[in-house]
Design an enzyme around this catalytic site. Structure first.
Site: not given
Ligand code: UT7
Length: 317
Positions: A102, A243, A273
């Site tokens: 990520c 993020h 996500n």
């Protein structure tokens, strides 16, 4: 993001979960999921096309393509090569993928920025693209409610000005973090196989609590450190784009670094996500929402599997 949406109500029919649990623990209401025959490169190509058009450039202007992903269509060719083949880029274009989970987009920007700063290239296309749905175990309620698919891209251009990317920073703690977020590939250790109880072995498993604490601590640290290095103060920063893993993580960061929540950009609600795609998708959403203007200081910050982390300080041009 691909058009198909999976709502929390639909997830309630798939695993033992509830809209109330998902919204209160993560802030996610829905996520976009690619069809079976749509892969990361398909999303990356669309994002690349949009970014190049928005920059009023054409593919032959691009000298470097870096794609951040942990869900590449194939081990080889890379997604970057598939993008290169699709849009009429020059054969002199250097193209490769990087995997920092990520944090991937932050790492990719950091790498591309070096090529521009040292004068090797003048233009770079940086893409974050994922089809997390393909590595999701749709029977594991601990993870299947969290992730989504998407891609975002930016064009970076070398310029002799005082604005643009001012600083980047990145790090990794493999010793402490190597087991907390995993997707096996060619190697499936006994320990990883055991975690998946005879189900699809190549799916994501995460020690959510562990990663949560890491995310709050390291993203907060990255933000304050990069501001300090630049000789700025927190109040100089117009927008922080982290993020997008969990709205509670973002709230905890605001609390920890003591900024108003409005300084942090929240975009997780309709995307989930999306791993390496989350920061460029959030950046695009922030631009569209008119939250970024010329000369604003903004920070991109991420944390992901590895554990990896990083931040980018930008003075918007
Ligand atoms: O992208 C890379 C970075 N990733 C992240 O930053 C993610 C970080 N972690 C998180 O966002 C959170 O830890 C999660 C959203 C994954 C989990 O939230 P949590 O508040 O840490 O919940 P938990 O794992 O402590 O689970 C609490 C309870 C457990 O039940 P028991 O053991 O207390 O009875 C879970 O089994 O919630 C249960 N649970 C669920 N219940 C309903 C876990 N998933 C679900 C679910 N629906 N989907």
């Amino acid at each position: 993001m691909p058009p198909r949406i999976i709502t929390n109500a639909e997830l309630e029919t798939m695993v033992d979960t509830s809209d109330e649990w998902i919204v209160s623990r993560t802030g996610v209401h829905e996520r976009h999921v690619a069809d079976a025959m749509v892969f990361t490169s398909d999303l990356a190509i669309e994002a690349a096309r949009n970014a190049i058009e928005n920059a009023s450039m054409s593919p032959e202007d691009i000298e470097l393509i870096v794609v951040a992903t942990l869900t590449a269509d194939m081990h080889t060719p890379s997604v970057a090569c598939i993008v290169q083949s699709a849009l009429g880029f020059s054969k002199n274009t250097m193209a490769f993928d990087i995997n920092a989970a990520c944090s991937g987009f932050i790492y990719a920007i950091t790498i591309a920025n070096q090529f521009l700063q040292n004068g090797v290239y003048k233009t770079a296309l940086v893409i974050g693209a994922e089809t997390m749905s393909k590595v999701t175990d749709w029977e594991d309620r601990n993870t299947c409610v969290l992730f989504g698919d998407g891609a975002g891209a930016v064009v970076l251009k070398a310029a002799e000005t005082e604005d643009g990317i001012l600083l980047t920073s990145a790090g990794c703690d493999g010793i402490a973090g190597i087991k907390s977020l995993t997707i096996p590939g060619l190697k499936v250790s006994d320990e990883e196989a055991k975690k998946r109880e005879n189900r699809n072995l190549c799916t994501i498993r995460m020690d959510g609590g562990e990663v949560f604490k890491y995310a709050v601590r390291m993203m907060s640290e990255q933000i304050t450190t990069i501001i300090e290095k630049a000789g700025l103060k927190l109040e100089d920063v117009k927008l922080i784009i982290p993020h997008q893993a969990n709205a509670r993580i973002l709230e905890a960061i605001a609390h920890r670094i003591q900024v108003d929540k409005s300084v942090i950009f929240f975009n997780v609600s309709h995307s989930g996500n999306t791993s390496a795609a989350s920061v460029p998708l959030a950046l695009q959403a922030a631009v569209q929402a008119d939250r970024i203007h010329k000369d604003d200081y903004i920070i991109l910050v991420g944390l992901g599997g590895g554990i990896t982390w990083g931040a980018v300080l930008i003075k918007w041009a």
